[in-house]
Design an enzyme around this catalytic site. Sequence first.
Site, PDB file in Angstrom:
ATOM      1  NE  ARG A 173      17.917  22.848  -5.657  1.00  0.00           N
ATOM      2  CZ  ARG A 173      18.172  21.825  -4.844  1.00  0.00           C
ATOM      3  NH1 ARG A 173      17.223  21.375  -4.031  1.00  0.00           N
ATOM      4  NH2 ARG A 173      19.341  21.229  -4.849  1.00  0.00           N
TER       5      ARG A 173
ATOM      6  CD  GLU B  19      -8.731   0.441 -17.602  1.00  0.00           C
ATOM      7  OE1 GLU B  19      -8.708  -0.572 -16.886  1.00  0.00           O
ATOM      8  OE2 GLU B  19      -8.346   1.562 -17.212  1.00  0.00           O
TER       9      GLU B  19
ATOM     10  CB  THR C 129      23.106  13.401   5.474  1.00  0.00           C
ATOM     11  OG1 THR C 129      23.902  12.224   5.306  1.00  0.00           O
ATOM     12  CG2 THR C 129      22.941  14.084   4.128  1.00  0.00           C
TER      13      THR C 129
ATOM     14  CB  CYS D 105     -10.670  -0.691 -11.038  1.00  0.00           C
ATOM     15  SG  CYS D 105     -11.467   0.686 -11.893  1.00  0.00           S
TER      16      CYS D 105
ATOM     17  CD  GLU E 198      19.029  12.381  -2.920  1.00  0.00           C
ATOM     18  OE1 GLU E 198      19.802  13.284  -2.539  1.00  0.00           O
ATOM     19  OE2 GLU E 198      18.241  12.530  -3.854  1.00  0.00           O
TER      20      GLU E 198
ATOM     21  CB  CYS F 100     -12.076   0.582 -15.820  1.00  0.00           C
ATOM     22  SG  CYS F 100     -11.324   2.160 -15.376  1.00  0.00           S
TER      23      CYS F 100
END
Length: 346
Positions: free
Chosen positions: A211, A52, A200, A77, A286, A86
């Site tokens: 990357r 805003e 893993t 807010c 992952e 805001c």
Amino acid sequence: MEEEKYMQRCIELAQNGLCNVSPNPMVGAVIVCDGQVIGEGYHIRCGQAHAEVNAIHSVKDESLLKRSTIYVSLEPCSHYGKTPPCADLIIEKQIPRIVIGCQDPFSKVAGQGIQKLRNAGREVTVGILENECRHLIRRFIVFNTLHRPYITLKWAESADGFIDINRTDGQPVILSTPHTALLVHKKRSESDAIMVGTHTAQLDNPSLTVRNWYGKNPVRVVLDRNLSLPSDLHLFDGSVPTLVFTSRKHPEQKSIEYIVLDYEKELLPQIMNTLYHRGLQSILVEGGTQLLQSFIDNNLWDEAFIEEAKVTLHSGIKAPEIRNKISYSDKKHFGVKIKHYTNKNM
């Protein structure tokens, strides 16, 4: 509808802050006067001006604000955080009409911004493209209502449902293409944390860094119950903050923190609670089948992305299985099928 058109523009603007605003939500704002857009803004970075504020400051002739409508994807807010409220600025600039996509789930706001605007005599409309606006800040909503990070599962599997061959060393089977690897690194850049299990980490020695895309590296998270992982792994190179969840105490090292869990109790809730209290709003998992399946079996996930490679392995380590397919879609990216599941039970 006119209101939906401008709210859709708010959503488009908000998405520009995807990699930079966490743990704040993505928010976009548009200011309209006499049917013309006179100002736009979005929350660019955590700790900096909100949408805003940026939209209001983009208006060249502030006298127009007194007869304008400000559209904002999330309730303004009403409290002092890193920036002033805001809602107060909107009142100060005498903007008479405010159109809001959805209410803020954050307890310090949660309708108070809307009420403050109405108490100041402003016309406030709430709920324009509400579902779309809530989807935009789904990570923020989960974090603030379920008190845990937003959990995304990701893996690649062969055409016959395996994620790797059976091996005790050597490199994993490469199922992703160079182009779909870009998508993986994009998802990493959008996450606050990234997690793998002991197996893993030991077998693949991943860096878990960004990357092939722009953006920050997520905090690395690894399970190592018995502190069996060798110290020369990429995870322990000190280049990125890393959390190691274990059953044993261990002295801290550069950028590496060891956190002791009670292995007699459920581990995942303990880990998610720790990440929540550290302000990590989202996590990308992952790991291998065992870790991923544990999240699925505990119904502790929000989204899952599965890359289906064209190669057939015939045998090996079976891919995780999502049995609840209430919300499912698939798209082709660079000629590769990506399956997307959304957990509607959460």
